[in-house]
Design a protein around this motif. Structure first.
Motif, mmCIF file in Angstrom:
data_model
loop_
_atom_site.group_PDB
_atom_site.id
_atom_site.type_symbol
_atom_site.label_atom_id
_atom_site.label_comp_id
_atom_site.label_asym_id
_atom_site.label_seq_id
_atom_site.Cartn_x
_atom_site.Cartn_y
_atom_site.Cartn_z
ATOM 1 N N ARG A 158 7.935 26.320 19.648
ATOM 2 C CA ARG A 158 8.675 25.244 20.324
ATOM 3 C C ARG A 158 9.313 24.296 19.317
ATOM 4 O O ARG A 158 10.414 23.794 19.527
ATOM 5 C CB ARG A 158 7.734 24.468 21.244
ATOM 6 C CG ARG A 158 7.205 25.267 22.437
ATOM 7 C CD ARG A 158 6.303 24.424 23.305
ATOM 8 N NE ARG A 158 5.725 25.201 24.396
ATOM 9 C CZ ARG A 158 4.432 25.392 24.579
ATOM 10 N NH1 ARG A 158 3.557 24.867 23.729
ATOM 11 N NH2 ARG A 158 4.003 26.106 25.600
ATOM 12 N N LYS A 159 8.617 24.084 18.213
ATOM 13 C CA LYS A 159 9.115 23.163 17.184
ATOM 14 C C LYS A 159 10.404 23.685 16.550
ATOM 15 O O LYS A 159 11.350 22.916 16.341
ATOM 16 C CB LYS A 159 8.042 22.966 16.110
ATOM 17 C CG LYS A 159 8.492 22.089 14.943
ATOM 18 C CD LYS A 159 7.391 21.969 13.906
ATOM 19 C CE LYS A 159 7.859 21.139 12.704
ATOM 20 N NZ LYS A 159 6.776 21.028 11.688
ATOM 21 N N TYR A 160 10.439 24.966 16.238
ATOM 22 C CA TYR A 160 11.572 25.512 15.504
ATOM 23 C C TYR A 160 12.672 26.087 16.399
ATOM 24 O O TYR A 160 13.777 26.350 15.930
ATOM 25 C CB TYR A 160 11.082 26.584 14.528
ATOM 26 C CG TYR A 160 10.229 26.016 13.428
ATOM 27 C CD1 TYR A 160 10.795 25.255 12.406
ATOM 28 C CD2 TYR A 160 8.847 26.198 13.422
ATOM 29 C CE1 TYR A 160 10.014 24.705 11.403
ATOM 30 C CE2 TYR A 160 8.053 25.653 12.415
ATOM 31 C CZ TYR A 160 8.651 24.902 11.413
ATOM 32 O OH TYR A 160 7.871 24.361 10.427
ATOM 33 N N PHE A 161 12.359 26.277 17.688
ATOM 34 C CA PHE A 161 13.372 26.783 18.611
ATOM 35 C C PHE A 161 13.403 25.886 19.857
ATOM 36 O O PHE A 161 13.037 26.310 20.961
ATOM 37 C CB PHE A 161 13.075 28.237 18.995
ATOM 38 C CG PHE A 161 12.962 29.160 17.805
ATOM 39 C CD1 PHE A 161 14.098 29.550 17.113
ATOM 40 C CD2 PHE A 161 11.722 29.604 17.361
ATOM 41 C CE1 PHE A 161 14.003 30.378 16.008
ATOM 42 C CE2 PHE A 161 11.617 30.423 16.260
ATOM 43 C CZ PHE A 161 12.760 30.814 15.573
ATOM 44 N N PRO A 162 13.819 24.638 19.687
ATOM 45 C CA PRO A 162 13.772 23.663 20.796
ATOM 46 C C PRO A 162 14.753 23.968 21.916
ATOM 47 O O PRO A 162 14.669 23.347 22.976
ATOM 48 C CB PRO A 162 14.131 22.340 20.095
ATOM 49 C CG PRO A 162 14.943 22.743 18.891
ATOM 50 C CD PRO A 162 14.347 24.039 18.439
ATOM 51 N N SER A 163 15.691 24.890 21.697
ATOM 52 C CA SER A 163 16.661 25.204 22.756
ATOM 53 C C SER A 163 16.010 25.922 23.934
ATOM 54 O O SER A 163 16.573 25.953 25.027
ATOM 55 C CB SER A 163 17.794 26.070 22.196
ATOM 56 O OG SER A 163 17.294 27.319 21.725
#
Length: 462
Positions: free
Chosen positions: A41-46
């Motif tokens: 979730r941190k690195y792919f917030p989209s």
């Protein structure tokens, strides 16, 4: 074990790669499933927090297909994975009624449409029926409609639901006056609407309607050119020593194998095959069952429109490549005149890792199709997206796999204004395709590694 080996093993145990689309992020290998989700979730917030899921196709049990990794098995598989695919969880969409009215649309001159003749006979039970409308995404919406509703009205209302502009094809125009009742569609039947995908300016053209009945019969108002062929994907295998290799290819239901060489038995209604070959250091292959010596493995597939007559229970992931709804638009493609196509393709294929023979074969094969147009729009499909549609499972596992798949379509001169961004993209250095496709050029050219190279393409017919 050497010191170098110990360091490498320690690194593999501490880290893994999270991948979504073209982006890869190296992160700490979390023993906790929830902590791993937090990293994703941190690195792919989209991706919405409640929609994120983790997948892999690296384990033998996956048989080359991507499968969700659940919390229950995370601790059992975490040490076996080097790369984890981060994707959006597939949604089940609740049925929603289309805003279709029950009024018959008359012809422009206010005369009854040609299908209104004898419509009283088709309205035996009721003027309204409930049908299941299947959208290109696979979503099914139960909808109450009038038997007198005309085909073009149904298409127009359906396209508004998916926020696209309705443009009837020439073939469909010839049937635009027909009513739903004239097809003898009954209560509970299914209507699947097929689209060719976004064209210039994001406009989507409904190419036809497929009516699927409970008894298995169907009526197609589809252009004859709708079915597209994936042309001449060829697979090269290069190994530093002679080895025995198994190559399994598995297609999604929208594709059916139409030709292959060397010829082997297909399974799963023509959607799976396995080659067993012996590789040689000069790049040639020997197919073990037939003894044929070949330079590469060859396959072709055709789009399987019958896939749309099967009720779909869930949507495809957003980043899935689907041959039936494949498209090119002004944001993801380049547009060039055909007299510049060969030079552009040669430069692009070279940076993507294709050697001289592969580039020559690619261009010479596709050139006759390209020359039929004034301009062409083209793009290369990201490897992870293509892999979901045509999965390769190779044993022993190669050190590097490069799969280059091109989509293209003709563009007429009068429509160039709709492709302004794509024309500017064509002026960029072709090296940008390396990131789009996801190619490791250095490893793909390392002769000390076991390497696989595949190229293929498809013309999107509009």
């Amino acid at each position: 074990m050497s010191l170098t080996g110990e360091i490498k093993e320690k690194q593999n145990s501490q880290f893994l790669v999270l991948k979504h689309g073209q982006r890869r992020v190296m992160v700490k290998r979390q023993r906790s499933y929830n902590l791993m989700l937090d990293s994703a979730r941190k690195y792919f917030p989209s991706i919405p927090k409640d929609m994120i899921t983790l997948q892999t196709n690296q384990l033998d049990v996956c048989d080359g297909h991507y499968a969700d990794i659940t919390a229950e098995i995370w601790d059992d598989v975490i040490d076996l994975l080097r790369v984890v695919e981060v994707t959006r969880r597939e949604e089940m969409t609740a049925p929603v009624t289309l805003p279709l009215d029950a009024r018959t649309i008359s012809s422009p001159d206010n005369r009854p449409g040609p299908s209104q003749v004898n419509e009283q006979d088709s309205c035996r039970d009721s003027d309204e029926i409930t049908v299941n409308v299947v959208f290109p995404s696979g979503e099914i919406r139960p909808t109450k409609i009038s038997r007198e509703m005309r085909v073009d009205k149904l298409v127009a209302d359906a396209t508004q639901i998916v926020d696209i502009v309705p443009l009837l094809s020439r073939q469909l125009n010839s049937e635009r006056g027909r009513s739903i009742g004239s097809y003898n569609i009954k209560d509970g039947d299914t209507i699947s609407i097929l689209f060719s995908g976004p064209g210039p300016g994001g406009v989507v053209k409904p190419e036809g309607i497929r009516y699927s009945f409970k008894n298995g019969d169907s009526i197609n108002d589809l252009p004859k050119s709708y079915g597209s062929l994936i042309k001449k994907p060829v697979i090269y295998l290069y190994s530093p020593s002679d080895i025995d290799v198994s190559i399994k290819l598995s297609l999604i239901p929208e594709w059916t194998l139409s030709a292959l060489y060397p010829v082997v038995t297909t399974e799963g209604h023509g959607q799976r095959l396995e080659w067993n070959v012996r590789t040689h250091q000069d790049g040639s292959l020997t197919e073990r069952d037939s003894g044929l010596d070949v330079s590469y493995l060859f396959w072709e597939a055709e789009t399987n429109l019958q896939a749309f007559s099967l009720p779909a229970s869930k949507q495809q992931p957003v980043d899935t490549f689907n041959p039936i709804s494949s498209s090119l638009d002004d944001t993801d493609s380049i547009v060039i005149p055909v007299d510049k196509a060969t030079v552009y393709l040669d430069k692009s294929l070279k940076v993507l890792g294709l050697h001289t023979e592969a580039r020559t074969s690619f261009i010479s094969y596709w050139l006759p199709y390209i020359l039929k147009h004034e301009y062409i729009a083209l793009r290369f499909v990201p490897q992870p997206v293509y892999e979901r549609a045509a999965s390769l499972s190779i044993s022993p596992q190669p050190d590097v796999v490069t799969r280059v798949f091109m989509l293209f379509r003709g563009v007429s001169k009068e429509h160039l204004a709709n492709w302004s961004n794509a024309q500017m993209q064509a002026e960029k250095d072709v090296a940008w395709w390396v990131d789009v496709v996801g190619v490791d050029v250095a490893r793909a050219s390392d002769i000390a590694l076991f390497r696989v190279l595949e190229w293929g393409g498809m013309e999107v017919l509009v």
